[in-house]
Scaffold this active site. Sequence first.
Site, short mmCIF file in Angstrom:
data_model
loop_
_atom_site.label_atom_id
_atom_site.label_comp_id
_atom_site.label_asym_id
_atom_site.label_seq_id
_atom_site.Cartn_x
_atom_site.Cartn_y
_atom_site.Cartn_z
N TRP A 100 0.83 -1.21 0.00
CA TRP A 100 0.00 0.00 0.00
C TRP A 100 0.86 1.25 0.00
O TRP A 100 0.49 2.27 -0.60
CB TRP A 100 -0.97 -0.04 1.18
CG TRP A 100 -1.74 -1.33 1.18
CD1 TRP A 100 -1.69 -2.31 2.13
CD2 TRP A 100 -2.61 -1.82 0.15
NE1 TRP A 100 -2.50 -3.37 1.75
CE2 TRP A 100 -3.06 -3.10 0.55
CE3 TRP A 100 -3.05 -1.30 -1.06
CZ2 TRP A 100 -3.93 -3.87 -0.22
CZ3 TRP A 100 -3.92 -2.07 -1.84
CH2 TRP A 100 -4.34 -3.33 -1.42
N ASP A 167 -1.71 6.38 6.68
CA ASP A 167 -2.72 5.40 6.27
C ASP A 167 -2.86 4.40 7.43
O ASP A 167 -1.95 3.62 7.69
CB ASP A 167 -2.26 4.70 4.99
CG ASP A 167 -3.19 3.58 4.55
OD1 ASP A 167 -4.22 3.34 5.21
OD2 ASP A 167 -2.88 2.94 3.52
N LYS A 191 -11.91 -2.83 7.89
CA LYS A 191 -11.03 -3.61 8.77
C LYS A 191 -11.57 -3.57 10.20
O LYS A 191 -11.91 -4.59 10.78
CB LYS A 191 -9.61 -3.04 8.73
CG LYS A 191 -9.03 -2.85 7.35
CD LYS A 191 -8.70 -4.15 6.66
CE LYS A 191 -7.98 -3.90 5.34
NZ LYS A 191 -7.64 -5.13 4.64
#
Length: 354
Positions: A100, A167, A191
């Site tokens: 990511w 993030d 999540k």
Amino acid sequence: MKKHNFSAGPCILPQEVLLKASEAVMDFNQSGLSLIEISHRSKDFVEVMETARDLAIELLGLEGKGYKALFLQGGASTQFLMAAYNLLETKAGYLNTGTWSDKSIKEAKLFGEVVEVGSSKDENFKYIPKGYTIPDGLDYLHLTSNNTIFGTQINKFPVTDAPLVCDMSSDIFSRQLDFSQFDLIYAGAQKNMGPAGTTLVVVKEAILGKVSRQIPSMLDYQVHISKDSMFNTPSVFAVYVSMLTLQWLKDMGGIAAIEKINQKKAQLLYSEIDLSPVFDGYANKNDRSIMNATFNITDEKLKDTFDNLLKEAGINGLNGHRSVGGYRASMYNALSLDSVGVLVDVMSEMERKG
């Protein structure tokens, strides 16, 4: 049979949240209408959005500190772009700790110079870089707090004069931090917070409005702030379930309470991995994630036997990402300590068979 859901995302949510959400889909607030068919401008849903935003700020301990919470669309992947669009004028720093981070770097390069201050790509991202130098003059420094695929997590965040962007998609609300050290936090809901379809953005207003470029309205944080996350039709179901999950977390004692449970779950599983001759942890011990435990089986001939034991125990979502292989146990907030205990029992049985 009860299923033990270790999926990396979309992931497990609290049962009481799912029950309330299912009731709202049939009849929201005794209106005779479904949550997903009412106007997002209605008083009932505006109240949902306001409550969700307020809960996010409260749980992160950012009340009265100049932050705004937004619920946007496009996932964290859109935030790779939006963060740079809104903040990158000349040069930004990125710590590369996984897939990511790689993707966020790619998007940022569209807007200016990107300095990779550190990277763990040399060992397939099994550790968090340390001792790196942060150059002067950065518009911001971008970090990924938890790396879902590789099972690593940042334990100590750097001190820098540059705005800190993070993030937190896979560990938001899971552990206590001084969240005021960050100027921009973003996290996909799927999540620890809700279903896929919405993304939480928490931004310090003072860092906005400083780039010279014109920003398209849909990608402009200031536009979304001015419209209270209602610039376009929001993902009403995802926002509602996120609100319920944040309320569930508050009711159980907030981040401090859930962190204690998360630490117990991680300790239980990692102890088994470290003691077992059958399993081998992937991430460096000092950088292990409490959310995503990655491990391999030492003898591939035992894989089928282990997989069958997992199935018999009702364990779901344990397969590792294709770039790492092996297994990945995602232990998000709503996963019970009992479920981790079932997994450890299966691993112990595998050792006896092995």
